[in-house]
Design a protein around this motif. Structure first.
Motif, PDB file in Angstrom:
ATOM      1  N   ASP A 176     -37.454 -29.081  -3.446  1.00 28.72           N
ATOM      2  CA  ASP A 176     -36.257 -28.456  -2.887  1.00 28.72           C
ATOM      3  C   ASP A 176     -36.350 -28.294  -1.375  1.00 28.72           C
ATOM      4  N   ALA A 177     -37.502 -27.891  -0.880  1.00 23.45           N
ATOM      5  CA  ALA A 177     -37.642 -27.685   0.562  1.00 23.45           C
ATOM      6  C   ALA A 177     -37.431 -28.986   1.324  1.00 23.45           C
TER       7      ALA A 177
ATOM      8  N   TYR B  82     -29.409 -25.490   8.244  1.00 17.81           N
ATOM      9  CA  TYR B  82     -30.543 -26.217   7.687  1.00 17.81           C
ATOM     10  C   TYR B  82     -31.532 -26.715   8.727  1.00 17.81           C
ATOM     11  N   ALA B  83     -31.438 -26.219   9.950  1.00 17.32           N
ATOM     12  CA  ALA B  83     -32.380 -26.657  10.993  1.00 17.32           C
ATOM     13  C   ALA B  83     -33.779 -26.132  10.717  1.00 17.32           C
TER      14      ALA B  83
ATOM     15  N   VAL C 202     -29.367 -32.524   4.446  1.00 19.35           N
ATOM     16  CA  VAL C 202     -28.126 -31.926   4.936  1.00 19.35           C
ATOM     17  C   VAL C 202     -28.015 -32.169   6.436  1.00 19.35           C
ATOM     18  N   GLY C 203     -27.020 -32.938   6.831  1.00 17.91           N
ATOM     19  CA  GLY C 203     -26.792 -33.199   8.251  1.00 17.91           C
ATOM     20  C   GLY C 203     -26.798 -34.665   8.603  1.00 17.91           C
TER      21      GLY C 203
ATOM     22  N   ASP D 111     -22.111 -23.871   2.661  1.00 20.24           N
ATOM     23  CA  ASP D 111     -23.445 -24.061   2.100  1.00 20.24           C
ATOM     24  C   ASP D 111     -23.350 -25.171   1.070  1.00 20.24           C
ATOM     25  N   SER D 112     -23.569 -26.389   1.519  1.00 22.73           N
ATOM     26  CA  SER D 112     -23.377 -27.571   0.679  1.00 22.73           C
ATOM     27  C   SER D 112     -24.671 -28.065   0.050  1.00 22.73           C
ATOM     28  N   TYR D 113     -25.769 -27.352   0.282  1.00 19.87           N
ATOM     29  CA  TYR D 113     -27.062 -27.825  -0.208  1.00 19.87           C
ATOM     30  C   TYR D 113     -27.089 -28.092  -1.710  1.00 19.87           C
TER      31      TYR D 113
END
Length: 240
Positions: free
Chosen positions: A40-41, A187-188, A47-48, A17-19
């Motif tokens: 944030d959303a 994170y999809a 991520v990706g 969880d690198s967010y």
């Protein structure tokens, strides 16, 4: 003996969880450019994909993307890469896959100079044959080029499967004729993995090993059994 299958694992959103660190680094970059910081959303979309794709998608002019990337990387190197954690249960799933004779490696769009140390710091490297990532941002790269590097280095003789949380993992694997198993804890966006063509989507970490073995079993026609010899835990990694 049937050659051992190889599973290529995405890193961000699949193993870790690198967010928090990615979002913090992106906020630094937007602030440095004097641009509004996304909420944030929205930042979860960082991520990706490669940064060179993400910043323009958020309105950063092309000529300022290198400036944004430099500001991002400055914070990421100092602190952001460690604002990260392994998803609960992932190490146990990797142990289960290794015990079943599956070869494991990381294939990530994160630059390899960061991915290798992250895997070492968080105890993932001992389960892996290699950590393969992108070059730094001045060299064009995609998930497909990372997958190509992993396949070239590891030269699998058996079935190959990608595991990832974003459409980029599916498309990058498919470019080399490799199926991708999606994971739902990353994170999809809703429906993203299925729409991209993932062979299945695993709902939770605890089902990862079973789902991987099921897909590999279908590919080999043996109902989930995997043969081949696992690489000893702690074997040196490649590509870092």
């Amino acid at each position: 003996m049937t050659p051992a299958p190889l599973v290529l694992l995405d890193l961000d959103g699949t193993l870790t969880d690198s967010y928090p660190g990615i979002a913090a680094s992106a906020r630094v970059a937007f602030t440095a450019l004097g641009m509004p910081v996304p909420d944030d959303a929205a930042l979860r979309r960082f991520v990706g994909p490669p940064l060179a794709d993400s910043f323009p998608a958020f309105g950063v002019p092309g000529e300022r993307v290198p400036e944004a990337v430099a500001a991002y990387r400055g914070y990421f190197r100092e602190a952001g890469m460690w604002e990260n954690s392994v998803y609960a249960g992932i190490p146990e799933q990797l142990v289960e896959l290794r015990a079943a004779g599956v070869r494991l490696a990381v294939a990530t769009s994160k630059p390899e100079v960061f991915a290798g140390p992250i895997c070492e710091r968080f105890g993932l490297a001992a389960h892996l044959e290699g950590v393969f990532g992108a070059p730094l941002d001045h060299v064009p790269s995609s998930k497909a080029t990372v997958v190509a590097a992993a396949l070239d280095a590891l030269r699998p003789g058996g079935a190959v499967l990608m595991v990832g949380d974003r459409e980029h993992d599916v498309h990058g694997a498919r470019a080399h004729g490799v199926d991708c198993l999606g994971v739902a804890w990353g994170y999809a966006q809703p429906g993203e993995l299925a729409a991209a063509g993932a062979v299945d989507v695993v709902a939770d970490v605890g089902g990862l090993a079973a789902a991987v073995l099921a897909v590999l079993g279908r590919a080999s026609g043996d109902d989930g059994a995997v043969s081949g010899s696992p690489r000893p835990a702690g074997a040196p990694t490649t590509g870092t």
